[in-house]
Scaffold this active site. Structure first.
Site, mmCIF file in Angstrom:
data_model
loop_
_atom_site.group_PDB
_atom_site.id
_atom_site.type_symbol
_atom_site.label_atom_id
_atom_site.label_comp_id
_atom_site.label_asym_id
_atom_site.label_seq_id
_atom_site.Cartn_x
_atom_site.Cartn_y
_atom_site.Cartn_z
ATOM 1 N N GLN A 286 -30.011 14.336 41.157
ATOM 2 C CA GLN A 286 -30.017 13.185 40.260
ATOM 3 C C GLN A 286 -31.420 12.868 39.774
ATOM 4 O OE1 GLN A 286 -26.944 11.833 39.118
ATOM 5 N NE2 GLN A 286 -26.545 13.787 40.123
ATOM 6 N N HIS A 289 -32.590 14.206 36.344
ATOM 7 C CA HIS A 289 -32.134 13.619 35.083
ATOM 8 C C HIS A 289 -33.272 12.971 34.310
ATOM 9 C CE1 HIS A 289 -27.755 13.889 34.774
ATOM 10 N NE2 HIS A 289 -27.683 13.732 36.071
ATOM 11 N N GLU A 355 -24.538 3.490 41.527
ATOM 12 C CA GLU A 355 -23.729 4.222 40.551
ATOM 13 C C GLU A 355 -22.960 5.338 41.268
ATOM 14 O OE1 GLU A 355 -24.384 6.907 36.502
ATOM 15 O OE2 GLU A 355 -26.038 6.599 37.900
ATOM 16 N N HIS A 356 -23.683 6.170 42.004
ATOM 17 C CA HIS A 356 -23.080 7.231 42.813
ATOM 18 C C HIS A 356 -23.436 6.968 44.271
ATOM 19 C CE1 HIS A 356 -24.444 9.171 38.951
ATOM 20 N NE2 HIS A 356 -23.174 9.551 38.929
ATOM 21 N N ASP A 389 -20.029 14.999 38.250
ATOM 22 C CA ASP A 389 -20.680 15.097 36.942
ATOM 23 C C ASP A 389 -19.930 16.032 36.006
ATOM 24 O OD1 ASP A 389 -22.722 13.333 37.447
ATOM 25 O OD2 ASP A 389 -24.172 14.866 38.024
ATOM 26 N N HIS A 448 1.486 -31.696 23.018
ATOM 27 C CA HIS A 448 2.010 -30.479 23.631
ATOM 28 C C HIS A 448 3.465 -30.697 24.067
ATOM 29 C CE1 HIS A 448 -2.116 -29.151 23.620
ATOM 30 N NE2 HIS A 448 -1.821 -28.022 24.262
#
Length: 459
Positions: A286, A289, A355-356, A389, A448
């Site tokens: 990761q 990235h 996230e992961h 992924d 109403h």
């Protein structure tokens, strides 16, 4: 774990600048754990917001003129119009490496099976004789899907965006990806090939926050009939950097968004049974990235932490994007969190809301069942984030920066709306009319109640 006032957290300098945060012996609250785990520096978001607001304003007021300027400034590309010609899509697919095509097709097949199974069923509930309330799931009319460019190429993100939209039944799908100077100002050809493979023909060479703005607000057609406008969408989805995530936050409410999917992050909860070489490999996967990517190890084992640190030094030196990886691992967003035991480790992971999140512990499946905040959970040695992924069948567009505590990853329901339908007969309404009048009176809204009793006047 009982909670007491937060105590100072010990930070230990580390080799490779992969720092250690030691929370052992500290009874930290949820807020304390959130503050303790490594995070990106807070000033970044504020800086991005000012820049993104300028970009959104420029796109809204000057349309294609602003897009041309931004493409030149950010991408070094001169554009007449950002729409990708249909022949470029077909050519990209025809020229695609057969091995890559086969991989994309398998990823699509698995993603479709999972997405098709996600669509919720419509429900009809009969609450009494002639009293029926239904909930129908209806797709949005049009979506804008963003696929990042920059340091890497992400045809997998085309699949992750498009497949659930198709499974939801969306009829109008537009896709944007940054223009590439090396490819004549078009997005990367592998991205174009993936779009063509999925039958998407409305593709734009637009990157970053400007793509989000163009989708959210639309752009009027130019004077020439050959330069069509961009219709606004109902939902914008897709991952990206901090500028894309910030733009999505700023247009939320004008359009729906999936989540604030910014720069990637991985957390690994591991104990002494974990293999340090695998843990390090996944942290590096990761980190490659982006220099701002977050890689965090949570463990109660000093021996494992030492082993992972040694493996990081070895593997980071050998990997292709070594400089990028080392920068990500050395940033404030990455490091080891040493915890007292598995209980504190689980609490730290729930506070971080990664996230992961990989679970590399004894009884990994049982531990995974106790996680309440994560974009996606990867269980055991043979479920690395890299699987998710590309080819797990799950979706890799996931919430980042702690937003997994309240939002979900991209899925079919992102593109659906639940519409409630009320269908009562005269007798069914009459049966509850007294309750309606009573509640209307309690809220001092007598009209109403009168709207109900008017239906039975003179009967």
């Amino acid at each position: 774990m009982s909670l007491t006032p937060d105590s100072p957290v010990t930070t230990i300098p580390a080799a490779l600048d992969f720092r250690t945060v030691d929370v052992r012996g500290r009874r930290l609250s949820l807020a304390g754990l959130r503050a303790a785990v490594p995070r990106a520096q807070s000033g970044t978001v504020a800086d991005a917001e000012d820049k993104v607001l300028e970009i959104i304003s420029a796109v809204r007021t000057r349309g294609f003129g602003a897009l041309r300027e931004l493409a030149l400034n950010f991408d070094g590309v001169e554009q007449t119009h950002p729409r990708v010609p249909a022949e470029a899509l077909r050519a990209a697919l025809a020229e695609l490496d057969p091995a890559v095509r086969a991989a994309l097709e398998e990823s699509i097949r698995r993603a479709r099976r999972f997405a098709d199974a996600q669509r919720p069923a419509n429900v009809d509930v009969e609450l009494g004789d002639g009293a029926v309330v239904s909930q129908n799931w209806v797709p949005v009319a049009r979506v804008g899907l963003y696929v990042p460019g920059g340091l890497a190429v992400y045809p997998s993100s085309v699949i992750m965006n498009v497949v659930p939209a198709l499974a939801a039944g969306v009829e109008s799908i537009a896709l944007a990806s940054p223009p590439q100077k090396d490819f004549g100002g078009l997005p990367h050809p592998t991205i174009l090939a993936a779009a063509c493979l999925l039958g998407i023909d409305e593709v734009y060479a637009i990157g970053g926050a400007q793509a989000i703005a163009a989708f959210a607000y639309g752009i009027p057609a130019a004077d020439s009939d050959t330069l069509p406008g961009i219709d606004p969408v109902d939902v914008v989805t897709g991952p990206g950097n901090i500028f894309v995530a910030t733009a999505k936050r700023l247009v939320k409410g004008v359009v729906g968004i999936d989540s604030e999917a910014g720069t990637t992050e991985i957390a690994i909860l591991a104990d002494s049974t974990a293999n340090p070489a695998l843990v390090a490999a996944d942290l590096i996967s990761q980190a490659e990235h982006d220099p701002k990517a977050a890689s965090v190890l949570v463990t109660d084992s000093e021996a494992l932490a030492a082993g992972v640190r040694a493996e990081l030094a070895r593997q980071a030196a050998a990997t292709k994007h070594s400089a990028r990886v080392r920068e990500a691992l050395s940033g404030p967003q990455s490091g080891v969190v040493l915890v007292e035991d598995l209980e504190q480790g689980i609490a730290a992971c729930n506070a971080y809301a990664a996230e992961h999140l990989e679970i590399m512990t004894a009884d990994a499946a049982g531990v995974a069942g106790r996680i309440r905040s994560a974009g996606a959970i990867f269980v055991g040695d043979y479920s690395p984030v890299s699987l998710g992924d590309y080819c797990a069948g799950s979706n890799h567009v996931l919430p980042t920066s702690g937003t997994a505590a309240f939002s979900s990853g991209l899925n079919v329901t992102t593109f659906l709306r639940a519409i409630q339908v009320v269908n009562y007969t005269r007798s069914a309404l009459e049966q509850v009319s007294g309750h309606i009048v009573s509640l209307a009176g309690a809220e001092d809204l007598p009209a109403h109640g009168e709207a109900v009793t008017a239906r039975f006047a003179g009967s």
